[in-house]
Design an enzyme around this catalytic site. Structure first.
Site, PDB file in Angstrom:
ATOM      1  N   ASP A  57       9.339   2.557  -2.862  1.00 15.75           N
ATOM      2  CA  ASP A  57       9.280   1.569  -1.776  1.00 15.75           C
ATOM      3  C   ASP A  57       9.030   2.339  -0.491  1.00 15.75           C
ATOM      4  O   ASP A  57       9.795   3.239  -0.140  1.00 15.75           O
ATOM      5  CB  ASP A  57      10.606   0.806  -1.655  1.00 15.75           C
ATOM      6  CG  ASP A  57      10.908  -0.032  -2.895  1.00 15.75           C
ATOM      7  OD1 ASP A  57       9.956  -0.368  -3.627  1.00 15.75           O
ATOM      8  OD2 ASP A  57      12.093  -0.341  -3.134  1.00 15.75           O
ATOM      9  N   ASP A 110      11.970 -10.505  -9.667  1.00 16.60           N
ATOM     10  CA  ASP A 110      13.081  -9.872  -8.950  1.00 16.60           C
ATOM     11  C   ASP A 110      14.318 -10.700  -9.256  1.00 16.60           C
ATOM     12  O   ASP A 110      14.352 -11.906  -8.969  1.00 16.60           O
ATOM     13  CB  ASP A 110      12.826  -9.874  -7.440  1.00 16.60           C
ATOM     14  CG  ASP A 110      11.718  -8.915  -7.038  1.00 16.60           C
ATOM     15  OD1 ASP A 110      11.646  -7.829  -7.641  1.00 16.60           O
ATOM     16  OD2 ASP A 110      10.930  -9.239  -6.142  1.00 16.60           O
TER      17      ASP A 110
END
Length: 250
Positions: free
Chosen positions: A130, A11
């Site tokens: 998500d 990330d």
């Protein structure tokens, strides 16, 4: 049985690798290029690179960083963050990405999934979802988990498959960064619902968690970040452990 894949995830924020818990409290954990090289050498099956603030900051993915990483690794490389047009996809593929993943753009412009699949092949089109439990519903979130949408997990997953996605990267926001285990139930339901590969993400903390996700669901990949970043589990050891449990590992 498809061989299972172990996938570290970088990330990226401000050019550095970061990690948080439940998508919050992000901390810098290292240089992305060095980490990518390490994972490639350790035998990771694929690498995922997510420029997590690109959408929010309304900018493109960091191309020079993608190019630099691609130059140093020899495993499939999936890149996401700030992708909202075919030109972005083309540029990333030219600079070393093997697959691209979209999340927010797939929600605001679902046609993009079909366009990418038609132009570059569905094997290149990974849709990231998500999800978080909200009032007994698995709601889909955009913008790095910041914005709740009207979409419900399972109907959206079926929709993206029909639109041409070649793979789904499912992240449970409830388990992300907790190290308490993957979200087995929703992964199981999702992987049985769709006919494309599903990567489970969010919650890995032990080798047993990887065994559980692979034996209890049809997920073909398991993605993790902090346990690899902080050397809590080494990829070669994890693969040996899973092979000892008679799992087909790449």
């Amino acid at each position: 049985m498809l061989a299972k894949r172990i996938i570290p995830c970088l990330d990226i924020k401000n050019g550095e690798t970061v990690k948080g818990v439940n998508f919050l409290d992000l901390k810098e954990v290292g240089n992305p290029v060095e980490m990518a090289i390490r994972y490639s050498q350790q035998g990771a099956d694929e690498l995922v690179f997510l420029d997590i603030s690109a959408t929010e900051e309304r900018r493109k993915t960091l191309i020079p960083l993608v190019r630099d990483i691609a130059k140093h690794i020899n495993i499939p490389f999936t890149v996401g963050g700030g992708i909202n047009a075919l030109e972005n996809v083309e540029e990333l593929l030219k600079n070393g990405a093997d697959k691209i993943t979209i999340n927010s753009a797939s929600l605001s412009n679902p046609k993009l999934i079909t366009e990418v699949a038609k132009r570059f092949g569905s094997q290149c089109m990974v849709v990231a979802i998500d999800t978080k439990l909200v009032e007994n519903q698995n709601k889909v979130f955009s913008n790095g988990g910041k914005i709740e949408t009207e979409k419900e997990l399972f109907s959206w997953a079926k929709e993206v498959e029909n639109l041409g996605a070649g793979e789904i990267l499912l992240t449970s926001m409830n388990t992300d960064g907790t190290k308490a285990g993957f979200a087995i139930e929703i992964t199981k339901q999702l992987a049985e619902l769709v006919n494309i590969p599903v990567i489970a993400s969010g919650g890995a903390g032990t080798m047993q968690h990887f065994e559980d996700i692979f034996t209890e669901t049809k997920a073909t990949g398991a993605l993790a970040a902090s346990i690899f970043h902080f050397n809590e589990i080494a990829i070669p050891e994890l693969k040996n452990y899973l092979k000892s449990k008679n799992l087909s590992i790449r």
